[in-house]
Structure formats: C-alpha cells, structure tokens
Design an enzyme around this catalytic site. Structure first.
Site, PDB file in Angstrom:
ATOM      1  N   LYS A  83       0.941  -1.384  -0.267  1.00 21.68           N
ATOM      2  CA  LYS A  83       0.256  -0.085  -0.048  1.00 21.68           C
ATOM      3  C   LYS A  83       0.801   1.431  -0.382  1.00 21.68           C
ATOM      4  O   LYS A  83       1.667   1.386   1.028  1.00 21.68           O
ATOM      5  CB  LYS A  83      -0.959  -0.276   1.441  1.00 21.68           C
ATOM      6  CG  LYS A  83      -1.915   1.393   1.647  1.00 21.68           C
ATOM      7  CD  LYS A  83      -3.252   1.539   0.471  1.00 21.68           C
ATOM      8  CE  LYS A  83      -3.735   2.620   0.438  1.00 21.68           C
ATOM      9  NZ  LYS A  83      -4.458   3.325  -0.250  1.00 21.68           N
ATOM     10  N   SER A  84      -0.248   2.058  -0.483  1.00 21.47           N
ATOM     11  CA  SER A  84       1.329   3.107  -0.616  1.00 21.47           C
ATOM     12  C   SER A  84       1.758   3.815   1.125  1.00 21.47           C
ATOM     13  O   SER A  84       0.888   3.763   2.004  1.00 21.47           O
ATOM     14  CB  SER A  84       0.309   4.752  -1.546  1.00 21.47           C
ATOM     15  OG  SER A  84      -0.295   4.621  -2.717  1.00 21.47           O
ATOM     16  N   GLY A  91      -7.528   8.032   1.645  1.00 20.11           N
ATOM     17  CA  GLY A  91      -6.905   8.625   1.958  1.00 20.11           C
ATOM     18  C   GLY A  91      -5.841   8.474   2.418  1.00 20.11           C
ATOM     19  O   GLY A  91      -5.118   8.717   3.927  1.00 20.11           O
ATOM     20  N   LEU A  92      -5.230   7.551   1.517  1.00 22.08           N
ATOM     21  CA  LEU A  92      -3.479   6.585   1.671  1.00 22.08           C
ATOM     22  C   LEU A  92      -3.580   6.514   3.475  1.00 22.08           C
ATOM     23  O   LEU A  92      -2.411   6.098   3.520  1.00 22.08           O
ATOM     24  CB  LEU A  92      -2.831   7.653   1.327  1.00 22.08           C
ATOM     25  CG  LEU A  92      -3.356   8.480   0.042  1.00 22.08           C
ATOM     26  CD1 LEU A  92      -1.805  10.106  -0.623  1.00 22.08           C
ATOM     27  CD2 LEU A  92      -2.682   7.115  -0.864  1.00 22.08           C
ATOM     28  N   CYS A 146      -3.052  10.121  -6.316  1.00 16.65           N
ATOM     29  CA  CYS A 146      -4.336   9.386  -5.079  1.00 16.65           C
ATOM     30  C   CYS A 146      -5.353  10.846  -5.202  1.00 16.65           C
ATOM     31  O   CYS A 146      -4.827  12.071  -4.756  1.00 16.65           O
ATOM     32  CB  CYS A 146      -3.568   9.366  -4.176  1.00 16.65           C
ATOM     33  SG  CYS A 146      -5.086   9.037  -2.438  1.00 16.65           S
ATOM     34  N   ILE A 188      -3.985   3.375 -15.001  1.00 18.73           N
ATOM     35  CA  ILE A 188      -4.522   4.659 -13.933  1.00 18.73           C
ATOM     36  C   ILE A 188      -5.342   3.982 -12.589  1.00 18.73           C
ATOM     37  O   ILE A 188      -5.989   3.213 -12.201  1.00 18.73           O
ATOM     38  CB  ILE A 188      -5.406   5.153 -14.979  1.00 18.73           C
ATOM     39  CG1 ILE A 188      -7.177   4.235 -14.599  1.00 18.73           C
ATOM     40  CG2 ILE A 188      -5.652   5.302 -16.701  1.00 18.73           C
ATOM     41  CD1 ILE A 188      -8.106   4.841 -15.755  1.00 18.73           C
TER      42      ILE A 188
HETATM   43  C1  SIN Z   1      -6.433   5.951  -1.373  1.00 18.03           C
HETATM   44  O1  SIN Z   1      -5.927   5.672  -0.136  1.00 18.03           O
HETATM   45  O2  SIN Z   1      -7.582   7.130  -1.517  1.00 18.03           O
HETATM   46  C2  SIN Z   1      -6.939   5.596  -2.554  1.00 18.03           C
HETATM   47  C3  SIN Z   1      -4.888   4.986  -3.310  1.00 18.03           C
HETATM   48  C4  SIN Z   1      -5.067   5.942  -4.137  1.00 18.03           C
HETATM   49  O3  SIN Z   1      -6.227   6.732  -5.219  1.00 18.03           O
HETATM   50  O4  SIN Z   1      -3.537   6.316  -4.215  1.00 18.03           O
END
Ligand code: SIN
Length: 312
Positions: A44-45, A71-72, A130, A193
């Site tokens: 995950k980011s 929201g990451l 994001c 994307i």
């Molecule tokens: C998110 O965490 O909101 C989604 C991840 C992303 O859009 O990069």
C-alpha cells in the site's frame, strides 16, 4: 509458454499482480499475496508518517464497480521497510514493489532515498495520482511540478527501477504533455490508471451518497473505468513505445480485460477492486482463464499479443 515479465533486471514470474489498493496494507495481507499466484507483492502507498486516512464510510461497491476515498491510510514508510524485510526473509522469490506517496518534493525525495537503500525492496512505484486527500490536488495533473519532482528523484543515487502511477488523462494534449515529461528521464514503467477521481454515486433507496469523505466524492474503479484505462494505455504506448513498460490498472475482472489491455500496449496488469471483492483467489482464476484463451489462439508468448491491436 513464456508469460514472464521484466522491469529492468527484476524478473516477474508472470504478468499479473496486485495494485496498491485493497488488501496490501498489513503484513498479514501482504503475506497472503505471497500465498497466491500474484507475480509480485505490491505494498500500500506509504507516506513519511502513518496515516489514519479519511472518515468512514470510505469504500462502497455497486454493480458496475467501486468508489473509494480511503485517503492513503497506511502504517508509515518505516513499517513497510520492516514488512519488506520480513516478506523477503519468508518469500525470497517474489519481487517486492513499494508504492510511495508524499505531499512535498522533500517527502518524495526522503522516501525514494530510503527505499533506494533498502535491499529488500525491488521496484519503486511513485504515486502521483491519489485523488482522495482533502485539499491536495492530484500531482500528475501539474506537469511542471511533476517534471521538477521527477528530475530530483532521478538525481538520487540508486539502481532500483522507478516508475510512476498516473491519474487518468481525458484530453490527448495532456497525455502528450505527460509523455514529454517522462521521456526526459530513465523511467522504467508507468501504471495507468489510478481511480477516476472525485465522482459521486447516490443510493436511490437511502437517498444518500455512498461515501462520507470529501463531500462524498471518491475515486471510481472497475467496469466504469475500463475504457478510460484502455485509452490511457494505448495513448501512452503510442507516445512512449516500448522504452517504458506500461502496467495497466483499472477495470479488470476477467481474462478478457487482461487480453484487451495487452493488445492496447500494457505489458503487465495490476488487480485492485477484484482483489478486494474476491480475495487472492482472483489471481489464479484470471491467470488460468487467460492462459486457456492464449492456448486456444495458439499463442506461446505474451509478446505475440502486446500492442497487436488490429487497425481499422
Ligand atoms: C486512497 O488511499 O485513497 C487510494 C489510493 C490512491 O488513490 O492512490
């Protein structure tokens, strides 16, 4: 049959793996990716500090897809360094891909430096797209800012391949502008994307929106976005050729989606919503279906399909 892939020197045992999306935040989730037939473990980011993410409800599914505004939420990059070490120890044969995200050039520089020095990570995906952070624009819609950032990231010493997760572009001029930026640097891959940001879905029964954050606006995935993802893959392949590996993400639920995206120019694909819905069995199902179809067509190498879209 040859269905392997390579990003620089990193070999992937297949062409399908998970996106930085559902089921890749905790060590348990990441370990279960190893147990699956996913060709890599994408994390995950991660941001410099841990993030709670946006308030609930922040994810919902409807017939044609999903809407999210997570929201990451993540455990912070230091934890993902620990996770990578743990995963490599247990599962040495699968590439580990880190996804990084920041809110300033300094954040990104710090994170890329940290992971370039991290022996247990193989590939770096930099998330420039994001749509779900309140008050922050999607970075890759700002071409100048992105250009300056990418220049700085490639000035950092290190030999791990770096690629960028991009937002959908809706105007060919914008795709060309981003391709022009990317051409200037030794970019290994792009992931096309991210979700289609800032969309609204309403439940007619409850007469309410489906998610709470950002005034109910979130990123759209799956069936809704497949044609947009296809168009972005095709446009970037046309502009960048095979110098940059194109990884498709967005709208896959079956082998036919994989097949179409390879025709359009993708060399690898990432599964997001389908992994959230179906769990890690989706890798094996989609792969099997895909290989059966390749067999039926007498194809023995993935290269027989990539960018073989027939012209009208
Ligand atoms: C998110 O965490 O909101 C989604 C991840 C992303 O859009 O990069």
């Amino acid at each position: 049959m040859s269905f392997t892939a390579k990003i620089w020197d990193t070999e992937f045992p297949g062409v399908i793996y998970n996106s930085s999306g559902p089921r890749c935040t905790t060590l348990e989730e990441l370990s279960s990716l190893w147990d699956s037939t996913s060709s890599a473990i994408m994390m995950k980011s991660c941001s410099p500090e841990p993030r709670e993410g946006n308030p609930l409800p922040r994810y919902s599914e409807v017939e044609l897809g999903s809407i999210n505004s997570i929201g990451l939420a993540n455990h912070g990059y230091k934890k993902y360094i620990e996770y990578a070490a743990e995963l490599k120890k247990q599962f040495p044969n699968k590439p580990i891909v880190v996804s990084i995200v920041g809110f300033s050039h300094e954040d990104f520089i710090m994170l890329v430096t940290a992971f370039q020095n991290e022996e247990n990570v193989d590939v770096l995906e930099v998330n420039l797209s994001c749509p779900n952070v309140v008050g922050k624009p999607q970075i890759a819609y700002d071409f100048e800012w992105s250009d300056e950032l990418i220049a700085k990231l490639f000035a950092i010493p290190g030999d791990k391949p770096i690629g960028f997760k991009l937002p959908p572009y809706f105007d060919p001029i914008h795709t060309e502008m981003m391709a022009e930026v990317l051409r200037k640097y030794p970019v290994s891959f792009i992931t096309c994307i991210n979700s289609v940001g800032n969309t609204l879905i309403i439940d007619p029964e409850t007469e309410q929106p489906l998610i709470a954050p950002k005034w109910w606006l979130g990123g759209l995935g799956w069936d809704y976005v497949k044609p947009i993802a296809l168009a972005n893959v095709r446009s970037f392949y046309k502009l960048l050729g095979d110098k940059v590996t194109i990884i498709w993400c967005g709208g896959i639920k079956s082998w036919v989606d994989v097949f179409e995206h390879l025709l359009a120019g993708a060399s690898m694909v990432q599964l997001g919503t389908v992994l959230g819905k179906e769990g890690t069995d989706c890798f094996e199902r989609i792969e099997k279906e895909f290989y059966t179809y390749m067999d039926k067509k007498w194809y023995t190498d993935i290269k027989q399909v990539i960018w073989k879209l027939q012209e009208l």
